[in-house]
Design an enzyme around this catalytic site. Structure first.
Site, short mmCIF file in Angstrom:
data_model
loop_
_atom_site.label_atom_id
_atom_site.label_comp_id
_atom_site.label_asym_id
_atom_site.label_seq_id
_atom_site.Cartn_x
_atom_site.Cartn_y
_atom_site.Cartn_z
N ARG A 131 -7.46 -14.03 0.14
CA ARG A 131 -6.24 -14.30 -0.63
C ARG A 131 -6.54 -14.80 -2.04
O ARG A 131 -5.81 -15.63 -2.57
CB ARG A 131 -5.33 -15.33 0.10
CG ARG A 131 -4.80 -14.86 1.44
CD ARG A 131 -3.62 -13.91 1.23
NE ARG A 131 -3.07 -13.47 2.49
CZ ARG A 131 -1.99 -14.01 3.06
NH1 ARG A 131 -1.35 -14.99 2.49
NH2 ARG A 131 -1.56 -13.54 4.20
N ARG A 146 -0.41 -16.19 -5.08
CA ARG A 146 0.46 -17.16 -5.75
C ARG A 146 -0.25 -18.31 -6.44
O ARG A 146 0.37 -19.03 -7.21
CB ARG A 146 1.49 -17.70 -4.76
CG ARG A 146 2.61 -16.70 -4.52
CD ARG A 146 3.47 -17.12 -3.35
NE ARG A 146 2.70 -17.04 -2.12
CZ ARG A 146 3.15 -17.41 -0.94
NH1 ARG A 146 4.35 -17.92 -0.82
NH2 ARG A 146 2.39 -17.29 0.13
N ARG A 206 4.34 -10.33 -10.88
CA ARG A 206 5.17 -10.09 -9.70
C ARG A 206 6.65 -10.42 -9.91
O ARG A 206 7.47 -10.15 -9.03
CB ARG A 206 4.64 -10.92 -8.53
CG ARG A 206 3.49 -10.33 -7.73
CD ARG A 206 3.93 -9.20 -6.82
NE ARG A 206 5.21 -9.46 -6.17
CZ ARG A 206 5.37 -10.20 -5.10
NH1 ARG A 206 4.34 -10.74 -4.50
NH2 ARG A 206 6.57 -10.40 -4.58
N ASP A 221 -1.18 -5.50 2.20
CA ASP A 221 -0.87 -6.42 3.30
C ASP A 221 -1.14 -5.70 4.62
O ASP A 221 -1.13 -4.47 4.68
CB ASP A 221 0.59 -6.88 3.25
CG ASP A 221 0.79 -8.07 4.18
OD1 ASP A 221 0.52 -9.21 3.74
OD2 ASP A 221 1.18 -7.87 5.35
N TYR A 264 3.32 -9.30 14.97
CA TYR A 264 4.47 -9.16 14.07
C TYR A 264 5.46 -8.13 14.63
O TYR A 264 6.69 -8.32 14.56
CB TYR A 264 4.01 -8.76 12.66
CG TYR A 264 3.34 -9.92 11.96
CD1 TYR A 264 4.08 -10.96 11.44
CD2 TYR A 264 1.95 -9.99 11.86
CE1 TYR A 264 3.47 -12.04 10.83
CE2 TYR A 264 1.33 -11.06 11.25
CZ TYR A 264 2.10 -12.09 10.73
OH TYR A 264 1.48 -13.16 10.14
O1 CP3 Z 1 -6.79 -11.51 0.12
C1 CP3 Z 1 -6.17 -10.98 -0.80
O2 CP3 Z 1 -6.08 -11.51 -1.93
C2 CP3 Z 1 -5.60 -9.59 -0.61
C3 CP3 Z 1 -4.25 -9.53 -0.26
C4 CP3 Z 1 -3.75 -9.86 1.14
C5 CP3 Z 1 -2.39 -10.18 1.35
N1 CP3 Z 1 -2.17 -10.25 2.69
C6 CP3 Z 1 -1.41 -10.33 0.28
C7 CP3 Z 1 -0.20 -11.14 0.54
C8 CP3 Z 1 -4.37 -9.82 2.39
C9 CP3 Z 1 -5.83 -9.57 2.74
C10 CP3 Z 1 -3.35 -10.07 3.36
C11 CP3 Z 1 -3.59 -10.04 4.81
C12 CP3 Z 1 -2.59 -10.65 5.70
N2 CP3 Z 1 -1.23 -10.55 5.66
C13 CP3 Z 1 -2.93 -11.37 6.87
C14 CP3 Z 1 -4.34 -11.63 7.34
C15 CP3 Z 1 -4.98 -12.68 6.49
C16 CP3 Z 1 -4.63 -14.09 6.84
O3 CP3 Z 1 -4.17 -14.79 5.93
O4 CP3 Z 1 -4.85 -14.49 7.98
C17 CP3 Z 1 -1.75 -11.74 7.48
C18 CP3 Z 1 -1.62 -12.55 8.76
C19 CP3 Z 1 -0.67 -11.21 6.73
C20 CP3 Z 1 0.80 -11.32 6.98
C21 CP3 Z 1 1.44 -12.05 5.86
N3 CP3 Z 1 1.82 -11.44 4.67
C22 CP3 Z 1 1.69 -13.43 5.72
C23 CP3 Z 1 1.43 -14.46 6.79
C24 CP3 Z 1 2.21 -13.63 4.44
C25 CP3 Z 1 2.50 -14.95 3.74
C26 CP3 Z 1 3.86 -15.46 3.86
C27 CP3 Z 1 4.14 -16.43 2.72
O5 CP3 Z 1 4.86 -16.03 1.80
O6 CP3 Z 1 3.59 -17.54 2.76
C28 CP3 Z 1 2.29 -12.38 3.81
C29 CP3 Z 1 2.76 -12.14 2.42
C30 CP3 Z 1 1.66 -11.93 1.46
N4 CP3 Z 1 0.61 -11.10 1.64
C31 CP3 Z 1 1.55 -12.53 0.18
C32 CP3 Z 1 0.39 -12.04 -0.41
C33 CP3 Z 1 -0.14 -12.32 -1.79
C34 CP3 Z 1 2.56 -13.49 -0.45
C35 CP3 Z 1 3.59 -12.64 -1.10
C36 CP3 Z 1 4.20 -13.32 -2.28
O7 CP3 Z 1 3.52 -13.44 -3.31
O8 CP3 Z 1 5.38 -13.68 -2.17
#
Ligand code: CP3
Length: 344
Positions: free
Chosen positions: A29, A33, A42, A78, A153
Site C-alpha cells: 500500500r 492515502r 484521486r 485492487d 468479500y
Molecule cells: O499496495 C499498493 O499500493 C497497491 C494497491 C492496492 C490496493 N489494494 C489499493 C487500494 C493493493 C495491493 C490492494 C490489495 C487489497 N485490497 C487487499 C490485500 C492487501 C491488504 O491490505 O491486506 C485487500 C484486503 C483489499 C480490499 C480493500 N480495498 C480494502 C480493505 C480497502 C480499504 C478500505 C478503506 O478505504 O480503508 C480497499 C480500498 C483500496 N484499495 C484503497 C487503495 C489505495 C483505498 C481507496 C481510497 O483511496 O479511497
C-alpha cells in the site's frame, strides 16, 4: 523489451535467494492515502474508476517510487478489480472497502460469474506496458487476491471480521465452496497472467484474511486453490510472493503452496518465521505502527528486522501489513534510506 538491469535488481535477486547489492525494500500500500499527491490526483474520481484509467494507474503507481526510491513498484489496482471487470456488481466504498451488491451463496450464483479473459482488462495491459517502460530496471510487482480472501468479500457482501458466512459455506456446502474457489482461482491466475505478459516481473498473491483459518482447514479447503494460482504464475517464470495477515500457524503451508517468497506480518518475528518457510525467501515485517514512533525507535526496530533477515535464503524488507493512511511519508522515506544504507 525487458530492461537489461532488471534481472539483477535487488528485489529479483533476493526473491531468487541470490546476494543483492543491498536489501530491497518496498511497502505494501505504498501508493495511497498517505501521499498528498495521491489524494490530489484521486480528487472526485472513484477507486474502481481510477483502477480502470491507465494514465491514472501509471501516475499513482509511480508516485511512491519517485518519492521513496523503493526497489519495486506495486501495480495500482485492487483485489476485487478483476471481479468488477468480468461484470460482478460491486463497488469500493471510501473508508469501508469492497461492497458486493448480491452476495454469492448458491451454485447458481457461482456459475453466473464469468471467467476472466484479457479482453475484460485491456486497461491493465496498457497500464502495465507503459509502467515497465518508465520503470526500466525497477521491477513492477503484479498482484491478485487469493481465493479465500476474495471469497470472503463475495460471500459476506463486504468487509468482515469473523468471515462467518464464508466459513459456513466452506464447512456446510463444500461443493459450492469448491466451485467458488475454482472460479476465483481461475480469475486470479488469468489476471496475474495478463500483468506478467504485459511486463510485470514479480507477483504477489494477497491472502490477507487466511489467518482466520486453522491449519487443517487451510490445507484441505484453501491451499489447493491458492497452489493452483501460484503454479500457473510459476509457468510464467517470475518470482511469487505469498502474503497473509495473522498467519504464524500457516507459514509453512503458505510456502508449500508454491511461493518463492513468504510474506510475514509483524506479529511473527522473522527469526521464528524463517525456519518455517523452508528453502524460500521472506518478506517483511516491521510493525506498520512504528512509523508513528520517534524516528530513532523506528530505525532501531528496522535494524532488528534487517539483522534477523540475514538468516533467510533471501530477504525483502517491507512492513508487516499495508501503510496506514495517516502515515507521514517522510518517515517512510527515512525508512527506505535506512534500509538502503544498511550493510548486509
Ligand atoms: O499496495 C499498493 O499500493 C497497491 C494497491 C492496492 C490496493 N489494494 C489499493 C487500494 C493493493 C495491493 C490492494 C490489495 C487489497 N485490497 C487487499 C490485500 C492487501 C491488504 O491490505 O491486506 C485487500 C484486503 C483489499 C480490499 C480493500 N480495498 C480494502 C480493505 C480497502 C480499504 C478500505 C478503506 O478505504 O480503508 C480497499 C480500498 C483500496 N484499495 C484503497 C487503495 C489505495 C483505498 C481507496 C481510497 O483511496 O479511497
Amino acid at each position: 523489451m525487458t530492461h537489461p538491469g532488471l534481472s539483477d535488481s535487488p528485489l529479483l535477486k533476493a526473491a531468487r535467494g541470490e546476494e543483492p547489492a543491498h536489501t530491497p525494500v518496498w511497502f505494501m500500500r505504498q501508493a495511497g492515502r498517505s501521499l498528498p499527491e495521491y489524494l490530489k490526483v484521486r480528487e472526485g474520481i472513484g477507486m474502481l474508476e481510477s483502477c480502470m484509467d491507465p494514465g491514472l494507474v501509471h501516475e499513482i503507481t509511480m508516485q511512491p517510487v519517485r518519492r521513496y526510491g523503493v526497489d519495486a513498484a506495486i501495480f495500482f489496482s485492487d483485489i476485487v478489480l478483476p471481479l468488477k471487470a468480468v461484470g460482478v456488481d460491486l463497488d469500493i466504498k471510501a473508508g469501508i472497502g469492497p461492497v458486493v451488491a448480491s452476495p454469492v451463496r448458491t451454485m447458481a450464483d457461482v456459475e453466473a460469474i464469468p471467467d476472466l479473459t484479457p479482453e475484460h482488462v485491456p486497461f491493465i495491459t496498457e497500464a502495465v506496458r507503459s509502467l515497465v517502460g518508465e520503470l526500466g530496471a525497477t521491477p513492477l510487482i503484479g498482484f491478485a487476491g487469493a481465493p479465500f480472501t476474495v471469497a470472503s468479500y463475495l460471500v459476506e457482501g463486504g468487509p468482515s471480521k469473523e468471515h462467518a458466512k464464508t466459513k459456513a459455506m466452506m464447512f456446510g456446502a463444500p461443493d459450492v465452496w469448491d466451485a467458488l474457489m475454482r472460479k476465483i482461482g481461475g480469475i486470479a491466475a488469468a489476471y496475474l497472467r495478463v500483468q506478467v505478459e504485459a511486463g510485470a516481473s514479480a507477483v504477489q498473491l494477497f491472502d490477507s484474511w487466511a489467518g482466520a483459518l486453522t491449519p487443517t482447514d487451510y490445507r484441505t479447503s484453501v491451499m489447493p486453490h491458492s497452489a493452483r494460482v501460484l503454479a500457473d504464475a510459476g509457468t510464467l517464470g517470475v518470482p511469487r510472493i505469498h502474503f497473509g495477515v495473522g498467519t504464524s500457524n500457516l507459514l509453512s503451508l503458505m510456502g508449500e503452496a508454491g511461493a518463492d517468497v513468504v510474506g510475514v506480518d509483524w506479529r511473527t518475528p522473522l527469526e521464528s518465521a524463517i525456519p518455517l518457510v523452508g528453502d524460500r525467501a521472506v518478506q517483511g515485517n516491521l510493525d506498520p505502527t512504528l512509523v508513528f514512533a520517534p524516528t530513532d525507535v523506528m530505525l532501531d526496530r528496522a535494524r532488528e528486522v534487517l539483522e534477523a533477515g540475514r538468516a533467510a535464503k533471501g530477504h525483502i524488507f517491507n512492513l508487516g501489513h499495508g501503510v496506514i493512511p495517516s502515515t507521514d511519508p517522510d518517515q517512510l522515506k527515512r525508512l527506505s534510506d535506512f534500509v538502503h544504507a544498511w550493510q548486509r
